[in-house]
Design a protein around this motif. Structure first.
Motif, PDB file in Angstrom:
ATOM      1  N   GLN A 175       0.841  -1.186   0.000  1.00 43.50           N
ATOM      2  CA  GLN A 175       0.000   0.000   0.000  1.00 43.50           C
ATOM      3  C   GLN A 175       0.881   1.243   0.000  1.00 43.50           C
ATOM      4  OE1 GLN A 175      -2.831   0.020   3.148  1.00 43.50           O
ATOM      5  NE2 GLN A 175      -4.041   1.721   2.301  1.00 43.50           N
ATOM      6  N   ARG A 176       0.514   2.223  -0.805  1.00 40.82           N
ATOM      7  CA  ARG A 176       1.323   3.429  -0.947  1.00 40.82           C
ATOM      8  C   ARG A 176       1.163   4.330   0.277  1.00 40.82           C
ATOM      9  NH1 ARG A 176       0.761   8.775  -2.604  1.00 40.82           N
ATOM     10  NH2 ARG A 176       2.670   9.661  -3.501  1.00 40.82           N
ATOM     11  N   ASP A 177       2.285   4.845   0.750  1.00 42.85           N
ATOM     12  CA  ASP A 177       2.300   5.866   1.789  1.00 42.85           C
ATOM     13  C   ASP A 177       2.624   7.203   1.133  1.00 42.85           C
ATOM     14  OD1 ASP A 177       2.668   6.254   4.980  1.00 42.85           O
ATOM     15  OD2 ASP A 177       4.004   7.584   3.865  1.00 42.85           O
ATOM     16  N   PRO A 178       1.959   8.292   1.508  1.00 52.02           N
ATOM     17  CA  PRO A 178       2.183   9.568   0.822  1.00 52.02           C
ATOM     18  C   PRO A 178       3.593  10.118   0.980  1.00 52.02           C
ATOM     19  CG  PRO A 178       0.761   9.848   2.749  1.00 52.02           C
ATOM     20  CD  PRO A 178       0.888   8.388   2.516  1.00 52.02           C
ATOM     21  N   ILE A 179       4.336   9.679   1.992  1.00 54.44           N
ATOM     22  CA  ILE A 179       5.706  10.149   2.178  1.00 54.44           C
ATOM     23  C   ILE A 179       6.717   9.119   1.704  1.00 54.44           C
ATOM     24  CG2 ILE A 179       7.449  10.843   3.880  1.00 54.44           C
ATOM     25  CD1 ILE A 179       5.175  12.064   5.522  1.00 54.44           C
ATOM     26  N   LEU A 180       6.522   7.871   2.071  1.00 56.66           N
ATOM     27  CA  LEU A 180       7.511   6.840   1.769  1.00 56.66           C
ATOM     28  C   LEU A 180       7.318   6.161   0.433  1.00 56.66           C
ATOM     29  CD1 LEU A 180       8.154   4.955   5.119  1.00 56.66           C
ATOM     30  CD2 LEU A 180       9.221   6.996   4.193  1.00 56.66           C
ATOM     31  N   GLY A 181       6.186   6.339  -0.198  1.00 60.41           N
ATOM     32  CA  GLY A 181       5.949   5.640  -1.449  1.00 60.41           C
ATOM     33  C   GLY A 181       5.422   4.245  -1.216  1.00 60.41           C
ATOM     34  N   GLN A 191      12.472  21.058  16.162  1.00 58.82           N
ATOM     35  CA  GLN A 191      13.314  21.352  15.012  1.00 58.82           C
ATOM     36  C   GLN A 191      14.618  22.042  15.400  1.00 58.82           C
ATOM     37  OE1 GLN A 191      10.211  23.498  12.775  1.00 58.82           O
ATOM     38  NE2 GLN A 191      10.568  22.069  11.097  1.00 58.82           N
ATOM     39  N   GLN A 192      14.704  22.600  16.605  1.00 57.66           N
ATOM     40  CA  GLN A 192      15.910  23.306  17.039  1.00 57.66           C
ATOM     41  C   GLN A 192      16.978  22.363  17.592  1.00 57.66           C
ATOM     42  OE1 GLN A 192      14.996  26.553  19.715  1.00 57.66           O
ATOM     43  NE2 GLN A 192      13.159  27.109  18.569  1.00 57.66           N
ATOM     44  N   VAL A 193      16.659  21.096  17.691  1.00 51.17           N
ATOM     45  CA  VAL A 193      17.575  20.108  18.266  1.00 51.17           C
ATOM     46  C   VAL A 193      18.434  19.508  17.155  1.00 51.17           C
ATOM     47  CG1 VAL A 193      17.735  17.896  19.474  1.00 51.17           C
ATOM     48  CG2 VAL A 193      16.015  19.602  20.165  1.00 51.17           C
ATOM     49  N   LEU A 194      19.740  19.404  17.388  1.00 47.16           N
ATOM     50  CA  LEU A 194      20.616  18.821  16.367  1.00 47.16           C
ATOM     51  C   LEU A 194      20.247  17.367  16.085  1.00 47.16           C
ATOM     52  CD1 LEU A 194      24.215  20.205  17.071  1.00 47.16           C
ATOM     53  CD2 LEU A 194      22.670  20.786  15.204  1.00 47.16           C
ATOM     54  N   HIS A 195      20.152  16.550  17.123  1.00 48.59           N
ATOM     55  CA  HIS A 195      19.735  15.162  16.925  1.00 48.59           C
ATOM     56  C   HIS A 195      18.222  15.129  16.939  1.00 48.59           C
ATOM     57  CE1 HIS A 195      19.701  10.696  18.202  1.00 48.59           C
ATOM     58  NE2 HIS A 195      19.927  10.780  16.909  1.00 48.59           N
ATOM     59  N   ILE A 196      17.637  15.519  15.835  1.00 47.78           N
ATOM     60  CA  ILE A 196      16.212  15.790  15.751  1.00 47.78           C
ATOM     61  C   ILE A 196      15.391  14.514  15.888  1.00 47.78           C
ATOM     62  CG2 ILE A 196      16.258  15.613  13.228  1.00 47.78           C
ATOM     63  CD1 ILE A 196      14.129  17.815  13.152  1.00 47.78           C
ATOM     64  N   GLU A 197      14.269  14.619  16.570  1.00 53.60           N
ATOM     65  CA  GLU A 197      13.356  13.485  16.675  1.00 53.60           C
ATOM     66  C   GLU A 197      12.387  13.549  15.491  1.00 53.60           C
ATOM     67  OE1 GLU A 197      11.951  10.387  16.893  1.00 53.60           O
ATOM     68  OE2 GLU A 197      13.145  10.593  18.732  1.00 53.60           O
ATOM     69  N   LEU A 198      12.718  12.858  14.424  1.00 54.83           N
ATOM     70  CA  LEU A 198      11.889  12.903  13.220  1.00 54.83           C
ATOM     71  C   LEU A 198      10.724  11.935  13.299  1.00 54.83           C
ATOM     72  CD1 LEU A 198      14.336  13.149  10.179  1.00 54.83           C
ATOM     73  CD2 LEU A 198      12.557  14.772  10.827  1.00 54.83           C
ATOM     74  N   GLU A 199      10.910  10.837  14.023  1.00 61.78           N
ATOM     75  CA  GLU A 199       9.948   9.752  13.975  1.00 61.78           C
ATOM     76  C   GLU A 199       9.732   9.389  12.504  1.00 61.78           C
ATOM     77  OE1 GLU A 199       6.703  11.401  16.209  1.00 61.78           O
ATOM     78  OE2 GLU A 199       7.581  10.751  18.117  1.00 61.78           O
ATOM     79  N   GLN A 200       8.487   9.399  12.038  1.00 61.27           N
ATOM     80  CA  GLN A 200       8.251   9.070  10.630  1.00 61.27           C
ATOM     81  C   GLN A 200       7.725  10.278   9.857  1.00 61.27           C
ATOM     82  OE1 GLN A 200       5.816   5.553  11.308  1.00 61.27           O
ATOM     83  NE2 GLN A 200       7.491   4.268  10.606  1.00 61.27           N
ATOM     84  N   ARG A 201       8.118  11.463  10.305  1.00 65.39           N
ATOM     85  CA  ARG A 201       7.788  12.653   9.551  1.00 65.39           C
ATOM     86  C   ARG A 201       8.589  12.688   8.258  1.00 65.39           C
ATOM     87  NH1 ARG A 201       7.825  14.168  14.921  1.00 65.39           N
ATOM     88  NH2 ARG A 201       5.982  15.288  15.662  1.00 65.39           N
ATOM     89  N   ASP A 202       8.150  13.512   7.339  1.00 67.16           N
ATOM     90  CA  ASP A 202       8.866  13.698   6.086  1.00 67.16           C
ATOM     91  C   ASP A 202      10.304  14.087   6.393  1.00 67.16           C
ATOM     92  OD1 ASP A 202       9.909  14.707   3.659  1.00 67.16           O
ATOM     93  OD2 ASP A 202       7.899  15.255   2.964  1.00 67.16           O
ATOM     94  N   PRO A 203      11.294  13.382   5.863  1.00 61.36           N
ATOM     95  CA  PRO A 203      12.687  13.730   6.173  1.00 61.36           C
ATOM     96  C   PRO A 203      13.078  15.118   5.705  1.00 61.36           C
ATOM     97  CG  PRO A 203      12.575  12.059   4.445  1.00 61.36           C
ATOM     98  CD  PRO A 203      11.208  12.184   5.011  1.00 61.36           C
ATOM     99  N   ASP A 204      12.336  15.691   4.772  1.00 56.67           N
ATOM    100  CA  ASP A 204      12.629  17.056   4.354  1.00 56.67           C
ATOM    101  C   ASP A 204      12.467  18.054   5.493  1.00 56.67           C
ATOM    102  OD1 ASP A 204      13.622  17.290   1.765  1.00 56.67           O
ATOM    103  OD2 ASP A 204      11.663  16.946   0.868  1.00 56.67           O
ATOM    104  N   THR A 205      11.708  17.690   6.541  1.00 59.89           N
ATOM    105  CA  THR A 205      11.540  18.620   7.657  1.00 59.89           C
ATOM    106  C   THR A 205      12.829  18.807   8.442  1.00 59.89           C
ATOM    107  OG1 THR A 205      10.810  16.896   9.204  1.00 59.89           O
ATOM    108  CG2 THR A 205       9.109  17.986   7.892  1.00 59.89           C
ATOM    109  N   ALA A 206      13.814  17.955   8.223  1.00 58.14           N
ATOM    110  CA  ALA A 206      15.095  18.104   8.917  1.00 58.14           C
ATOM    111  C   ALA A 206      15.959  19.193   8.307  1.00 58.14           C
ATOM    112  CB  ALA A 206      15.861  16.779   8.895  1.00 58.14           C
ATOM    113  N   PHE A 207      15.655  19.601   7.076  1.00 55.12           N
ATOM    114  CA  PHE A 207      16.525  20.535   6.362  1.00 55.12           C
ATOM    115  C   PHE A 207      16.161  21.979   6.699  1.00 55.12           C
ATOM    116  CE2 PHE A 207      17.096  16.675   4.022  1.00 55.12           C
ATOM    117  CZ  PHE A 207      18.408  16.719   3.593  1.00 55.12           C
TER     118      PHE A 207
END
Length: 638
Positions: A125-131, A398-414
């Protein structure tokens, strides 16, 4: 790498100046995408430490790829196969899982006991972020799998540029953008920086175009319509790269060259000639260049970012060609990635700061060695100021260097954090230990982790053993943890200062008093600072005088032009406004066009004009550019 968007040097004025020069020069997106978690149907348990990949590489790794692709400009798709060697980490595994996004899978084979045999596969099944995960059945003893497929014309990781969007205007152009997770839009692949692979490739192209990949490209290739490539150094998937276009070649030396469209090549060579000096400096500081070649490719102006550090074939925007080498920190940044990022790679996108922070640090050291301490300090000072401006616009996460992304879009790290906060952290360590200790540490770090991936936790352990423990009283582990795991900036953050901006401020005061000033020897940083400090009530007469004396509307420097056009829009300075349409319809670099669109969109009349211009420009923009500009113009939700 990509560019983020801190477009304010001060709170009173919108300007590109506060974009860190590492990011004007190079590649994160701007702004960071909304923090949307993956949809509920996404798997709960991640098969690797990377939450942004479906790949089960902890069970079956794919250490080598052979890629065979036909480039079809008419249908705007790649067609062919991806063939992988298999390395079983779990002997019980019966499946290999790949990442895909909008790929058409025609069939899959496995190589076993000397022959190829069809095997079964399933698209999940397609995921909108991961494909969409591609699961391939393999039997005991399988040595390879071969996936037959084609890409979609809508692939985010590919830009099919029509002839009108190129410098020559006669032939089409294709280039890729795989970072952070877009390789899966043009290759079925275990799309995670946790793993590395070597690859060979072959491209079938129109016979009048040159085909290149991020590999050891044969120097000055003939136009045959068939090109072969080999990358013997293992790379993460986000560094997979392809480009096809009407290209000429110029060798800077026996391992460095520039590719560009014929009409662009001479200017590019003049602008990037110092790359050889930058290479020599970086090797002397941080160890030997570990790749076969370092070629640079100038892309069409639709490229959304400043540059992308694809190994052995760095992608560069033509907007950096200013005629005076004022924007070449881009070159230093992408070159620095040959050590930081490409050689030593963040294991996941949570650890992005290990790529971009070290790269921003090395870039500044290169600029200091080649162009002098004052220029490097100016860039550091502007970067630090931009970070302070950006912090209120970022969440604490987002202000943390070792960011807690979980399964958010990885583009949010940039954002500015992994670039500039991380750069400040490394300068903090340098100042505490001194370069006589810190330089050998960085050099050894690159050597010890070459062609490997590293997590933040592993880096802390390495830092403790190889630097902190040598002088226990200089930096505590608590200070390191504050830098890595706390939001904001620690009180220990260094504050770079340079006298040049005081001289600019004094010159500006004299200029407004009616005195003529000579700016012919000013750097781009000084010119930009002058513009950033204009009073809110600057008069039309002063704008006209400034335009005439400093040649702002007609400047070749796109960074200065972007800043000037924002000022012109905000003050309704009519003589510059025709250049707005010219600029927005001639390039797609987000760092430069976003602030101009934002300035237009600030008023109802400007928003109407911006939408009109966008309608004209939209066909030539990359999909990532369109996504972000349409948010500014309220044509879509963030």
């Amino acid at each position: 790498m990509k560019e983020h968007d801190v477009y304010s040097f001060s709170l009173k004025q919108l300007t590109w100046l506060a974009v860190p020069f590492a990011l004007i020069a190079c590649s994160p997106q701007a702004p960071a995408p909304a923090e949307t978690p993956l949809s509920e149907h996404t798997r709960v348990l991640t098969p690797t430490i990377d939450q942004h990949s479906f790949a089960n590489s902890n069970q079956v790794h794919t250490p080598h790829l052979h890629l065979s692709l036909q480039v079809d400009f008419n249908q705007k798709k790649l067609t062919g196969y991806a063939e992988y060697d298999l390395s079983f980490r779990d002997a019980r595994a019966t499946e290999v899982v790949f990442d895909t996004e909008q790929l058409n899978i025609y069939g899959v084979e496995q190589h076993i006991h000397g022959d190829w045999h069809d095997t079964t596969f399933a698209l999940g099944q397609r995921d909108p972020i991961l494909g969409t995960p591609l699961t391939v059945r393999v039997t005991a003893g399988a040595e390879k799998v071969r996936i037959h497929y084609s890409s979609s014309p809508q692939a985010t990781g590919l830009d099919w540029v029509d002839p009108v969007g190129t410098a020559g205007g006669q032939y089409p152009f294709l280039y890729s953008q795989s970072q952070p997770h877009y390789a899966r839009t043009w290759i079925p692949i275990q799309d995670t920086p946790t793993e590395r692979l070597t690859f060979t490739g072959e491209l079938y192209t129109p016979p009048y175009l040159i085909g290149l990949m991020g590999a050891n490209n044969p120097p000055n290739p003939e136009r045959t319509g068939y090109y072969e490539f080999r990358s013997e150094q293992p790379i993460p998937s986000y560094l997979m790269a392809i480009a096809v276009g009407d290209l000429d070649f110029y060798a800077l030396n026996d391992r460095m060259a520039i590719y560009a469209e014929p009409s662009v090549l001479a200017d590019a060579v003049a602008e990037f000639a110092y790359t050889t000096d930058m290479m020599a400096v970086t090797e002397s500081l941080f160890g030997p260049f570990a790749w076969d070649r370092y070629d640079q490719l100038v892309l069409p102006p639709s490229f959304p970012f400043g540059g992308m550090e694809n190994p052995q074939l760095a992608f560069l925007t033509p907007t950096v060609i200013a005629g005076d080498q004022s924007l070449v920190s881009l070159i230093a940044h992408e070159l620095a990635h040959s050590w930081s990022g490409n050689l030593v790679t963040n294991a996941t996108w949570r650890d992005l700061w290990l790529n971009e922070g070290f790269t921003s640090y090395v870039e500044n050291r290169i600029m200091e060695a080649v162009y002098g301490e004052e220029r490097a300090l100016m860039e550091r000072m502007l970067d630090a100021q931009s970070l302070l401006v950006s912090l209120p616009n970022l969440t604490e996460r987002q202000q943390v260097l070792h960011i807690e992304l979980e399964q958010r879009d990885p583009d949010t790290a940039f954002t500015s954090i992994p670039y500039i906060k991380a750069q400040l952290f490394l300068f903090f360590l340098e100042e505490r230990f001194g370069r006589e200790r810190f330089d050998p540490f960085v050099r050894q770090y690159f050597a010890d982790y070459s062609f490997a991936t590293i997590t933040t936790a592993e880096f802390v352990e390495y830092l403790q053993a190889n630097l902190l423990a040598l002088e226990p009283n200089l930096v505590s582990i608590a200070e390191v943890e504050e830098w890595l795991y706390s939001p904001g900036l620690p009180e220990s953050a260094p504050t770079p200062e340079v006298a040049a901006f005081d001289r600019v401020a004094a010159a500006q005061e004299r200029w407004f008093a009616g005195e003529n000033i000579d700016i012919s020897n000013w750097s781009i940083h000084e010119r930009a600072y002058f513009l950033s400090q204009l009073p809110d009530d600057v008069s039309q007469q002063d704008l006209a005088r400034m335009d005439a004396e400093f040649e702002l509307t007609n400047t070749r420097n796109n960074a200065i032009l972007s800043q000037w056009l924002v000022i012109a829009i905000q003050h309704n300075y009519q003589p510059a406004l025709p250049r707005v349409r010219d600029m927005l319809t001639s390039m797609g670099r987000l760092a430069f066009i976003r602030p101009v669109y934002a300035a237009l969109a600030a008023t109802p009349e400007g928003l109407e004009l911006a939408r009109e211009i966008y309608t004209e420009a939209e066909p030539s923009y990359h999909v990532l550019t369109r996504d972000q500009i349409e948010v500014i113009l309220k044509l879509r939700e963030r």
